[in-house]
Write an enzyme that holds these catalytic residues in place. Structure first.
Site, PDB file in Angstrom:
ATOM      1  N   GLU A 154      16.637  58.766 -62.430  1.00 44.78           N
ATOM      2  CA  GLU A 154      17.700  57.903 -60.882  1.00 44.78           C
ATOM      3  C   GLU A 154      19.362  57.206 -61.422  1.00 44.78           C
ATOM      4  OE1 GLU A 154      17.148  58.429 -57.863  1.00 44.78           O
ATOM      5  OE2 GLU A 154      18.767  57.719 -57.498  1.00 44.78           O
ATOM      6  N   GLU A 158      21.633  49.547 -56.936  1.00 44.91           N
ATOM      7  CA  GLU A 158      22.051  48.356 -55.742  1.00 44.91           C
ATOM      8  C   GLU A 158      22.530  48.231 -55.388  1.00 44.91           C
ATOM      9  OE1 GLU A 158      19.981  45.232 -58.452  1.00 44.91           O
ATOM     10  OE2 GLU A 158      18.431  46.881 -59.561  1.00 44.91           O
ATOM     11  N   ASN A 214      25.125  56.007 -68.016  1.00 42.99           N
ATOM     12  CA  ASN A 214      25.193  54.362 -67.945  1.00 42.99           C
ATOM     13  C   ASN A 214      26.622  53.961 -68.824  1.00 42.99           C
ATOM     14  OD1 ASN A 214      24.544  53.312 -65.784  1.00 42.99           O
ATOM     15  ND2 ASN A 214      22.203  53.327 -66.586  1.00 42.99           N
ATOM     16  N   PHE A 255      35.952  51.571 -60.710  1.00 40.06           N
ATOM     17  CA  PHE A 255      35.252  51.137 -62.314  1.00 40.06           C
ATOM     18  C   PHE A 255      36.257  50.158 -63.627  1.00 40.06           C
ATOM     19  CE2 PHE A 255      30.981  50.512 -63.901  1.00 40.06           C
ATOM     20  CZ  PHE A 255      30.626  49.828 -62.524  1.00 40.06           C
ATOM     21  N   CYS A 266      20.505  47.260 -65.811  1.00 38.57           N
ATOM     22  CA  CYS A 266      20.636  48.387 -66.545  1.00 38.57           C
ATOM     23  C   CYS A 266      21.340  48.521 -67.302  1.00 38.57           C
ATOM     24  CB  CYS A 266      20.865  49.871 -64.973  1.00 38.57           C
ATOM     25  SG  CYS A 266      20.030  50.161 -63.872  1.00 38.57           S
TER      26      CYS A 266
END
Ligand code: NAD
Length: 442
Positions: A154, A158, A214, A255, A266
Site C-alpha cells: 500500500e 496518511e 519509502n 519532497f 512507515c
C-alpha cells in the site's frame, strides 16, 4: 464481489472503506474489540480526512461491516487482505508475528478458493511464509483447499489516504498465478478508470518495491536536511537552493523540504527493515544507513539551536509546542519528531505546553501529565520563553503575531518547518530560527 480485510488500522480501514465505496461487500476484521465496538457504533477510531463520511455511507448501504471474527466472514470472500501492523523487531527487521498469526487463522477456516493478499509492508519472502502458514493449518485439518497468494503493498499517505486509494499513482501487484491475476484485476478495475496503472510483477519485486519507494523518499528528506544544515553554516538559503535544484525535472520539486526529520509509522521502520534485509543478504545498503543516521541527528536539530541560543542553560525554561503529529492531517504520533524534542526538554527540566489540532488525545495517551495541554495554539504560548513549531498544520501558517507578542515572555520562535517568513518575523521583532535559513534578530 465479497472481500475481507484483516487489520482495521490506518491501512485496513481505508482499504476496506474504499473497496466498499466501489461497490464491493467488505468485512473489516480486527482483534481489538474496542476498535470494532467503536466502528459498529458509528465512531471512527482514527483521524483521516473524509473517512468518517465514507464509512457512514457504506455502512448505511450495507456494503461495509466490522467484526472481530475472521471465521464468520471468511466463507464467501474472493480475496482476504492482511493489513495488520509490522512493527520493527529489536534488530530492525519487520516483526511478522501478526501477519503470520492471521495467515494461520485463515488456514484454520478456509474452505474455498481465495487469494490471500499481503497489504502490510513486509520483507521479501513473506508471501511465501504466509502461504506456508496457511498450508500447515490446512494440512492439520486434512483438507485440500486451493488458494493463491499475492503481494499488494500500500502506498497511501496518511492525511490524504482516501484520495491516494481512490486515485492511486499506481497499484503494485505481485502474483504467481493467472487466477490470482484475474481476481485482482476485477477487484481493482473501478480504480483504473482514470488510467492509473496496475503493475503486475513477481512477488519478490512487489515486496521490494514498497521498501525501495519509502527508502527513496526518506533519502530525499535526509539529503535536503543535510543541505539545509550546510546552508546554516555557509550563509545560504535552503529555500533558494530547493527551488534551484527542484526545477530540474530529473530531480523534481516534490519532497525537497528540510525539517526536523522524518517520522511516522512507515519511513523509520521501513528504512530499518530494508537495511536489515540487505545485511542478511550480505549486500549492505550504505546510503540508507547514512539516511537513518542523518535523520536521528535531525530530530535534535532544534534542540541544538535552542541550547545554543540559551547558552546551554534551559533548565526551568518554558516552551510552547505547536504540532505533535508526525505530519499535518493525521493524529498519528508514531516516531514523531515532537516526541524526541519534548523528551529532551523534559529531561533538562523544562516546562512544556503543547497544542495540536487533532493529536492531543494521542499525546495524552503517550505522555500523560508530563506536559500541559492547551485548548488552542495561543494558550500553548502563554508566558513561554519560546515557541517551537514542529508540525506544519495550515492553521499555524498565518498566526496573529500581535497576539503572540503579548502572550509570550520572549519574542522567540524556533520553526522546524520553515513556515514563517524571516523578513516578516524580523519586522515583528521576533528572534527567529528556522532550518537552513538566516536567523533573524539574534
Ligand atoms: P495499525 O497499527 O494502524 O493497524 C493494524 C491493526 O491490525 C490494528 O488495529 C491491530 O489491532 C490489528 N491486528 C493485529 N493483529 C491482528 C490479528 N491477528 N487479526 C486482526 N487484526 C489484527 O497499522 P497501519 O498503520 O494500518 O499499518 C498496517 C501495515 O500497513 C503495516 O505493515 C504498515 O507498514 C503498512 N503501511 C502503513 C501505511 C500508513 O500510512 N500507516 C502506509 C502504507 C503501508
Amino acid at each position: 464481489m465479497r472481500i475481507t480485510i484483516v487489520g482495521t488500522g490506518y491501512v485496513g480501514l481505508v482499504t476496506g472503506t474504499c473497496f466498499a465505496e466501489s461497490g464491493m461487500i467488505v468485512t473489516c476484521v480486527d482483534v481489538d474489540n474496542k476498535k470494532i465496538e467503536k466502528l459498529n457504533s458509528g465512531e471512527v477510531p482514527i483521524f483521516e480526512p473524509g473517512l468518517e463520511q465514507l464509512i457512514e455511507r457504506n455502512v448505511k448501504k450495507e456494503r461495509l461491516f466490522f467484526t472481530t471474527s475472521l471465521k464468520d466472514c471468511i466463507d464467501d470472500s474472493e480475496a482476504i487482505f492482511i493489513a495488520v501492523g509490522t512493527p520493527p523487531d529489536e534488530d530492525g527487521s519487520a516483526d511478522l508475528k501478526y501477519v503470520l498469526s492471521v495467515a494461520g487463522e485463515i488456514g484454520r477456516y478456509l474452505n474455498h478458493y481465495t487469494v490471500v493478499v499481503t497489504k502490510s509492508t513486509v520483507p521479501i519472502g513473506t508471501a511465501k511464509k504466509v502461504k506456508a502458514a496457511v498450508q500447515i493449518e490446512l494440512e492439520k485439518r486434512k483438507v485440500n483447499v486451493v488458494f493463491d497468494i499475492a503481494s499488494n503493498p500500500e502506498f497511501l499517505k496518511e492525511g490524504n489516504a482516501i484520495e491516494d486509494f481512490l486515485k492511486p499513482d499506481r497499484i503494485v501487484l505481485g502474483i504467481e498465478s493467472e487466477e490470482a491475476e484475474k481476481t485482482m484485476q476485477k477487484l481493482y478495475k473501478p480504480f483504473l478508470l482514470n488510467g492509473h496503472p496496475l503493475l503486475f510483477m513477481d512477488i519478490p519485486s512487489a515486496e521490494l518495491t514498497k521498501y525501495a519507494a519509502n527508502a527513496m523518499l526518506a533519502t530525499k528528506i535526509s539529503f535536503m536536511n543535510e543541505i539545509a544544515n550546510l546552508c546554516d553554516v555557509v550563509g545560504a538559503d535552503v529555500n533558494m537552493v530547493r527551488k534551484g535544484i527542484g526545477s530540474d525535472p530529473r530531480i523534481g520539486n516534490k519532497f525537497l523540504y528540510p525539517g526536523v526529520g522524518y517520522g511516522g509509522s512507515c519511513f523509520p521502520k521501513d528504512v530499518k527493515a530494508l537495511i536489515k534485509t540487505a545485511k542478511d543478504f550480505q549486500k549492505p545498503l550504505e546510503i540508507l544507513t547514512a539516511v537513518e543516521n542523518v535523520n536521528m541527528r535531525q530530530k535534535e536539530v532544534l534542540i541544538k539551536k535552542i541550547k545554543s541560543h540559551f547558552k546551554n542553560d534551559i533548565k526551568g525554561k518554558s516552551f510552547g509546542i505547536w504540532g505533535l503529529s508526525f505530519k499535518p492531517q493525521t493524529d498519528d504520533m508514531r516516531d514523531a519528531p515532537s516526541l524526541v524534542i519534548i523528551d529532551h526538554l523534559l529531561s533538562e527540566g523544562c516546562n512544556v505546553s503543547v497544542y495540536d489540532p487533532v493529536a492531543i488525545e494521542e499525546c495524552k495517551r503517550r505522555l500523560g501529565s508530563k506536559v500541559k495541554y492547551a485548548k488552542d495554539q495561543y494558550e500553548a504560548i502563554i508566558d513561554v520563553d519560546a515557541l517551537i513549531l514542529v508540525t506544519e498544520w495550515s492553521e499555524f501558517r498565518i498566526p496573529n503575531f500581535n497576539v503572540m507578542e503579548k502572550l509570550m515572555k520572549n519574542k522567540l520562535v524556533f520553526d522546524g518547518r520553515n513556515i514563517f517568513d524571516p523578513v516578516e518575523m524580523g519586522e515583528f521583532g521576533f528572534t527567529y530560527y528556522s532550518i537552513g535559513r538566516k536567523t533573524v534578530n539574534v
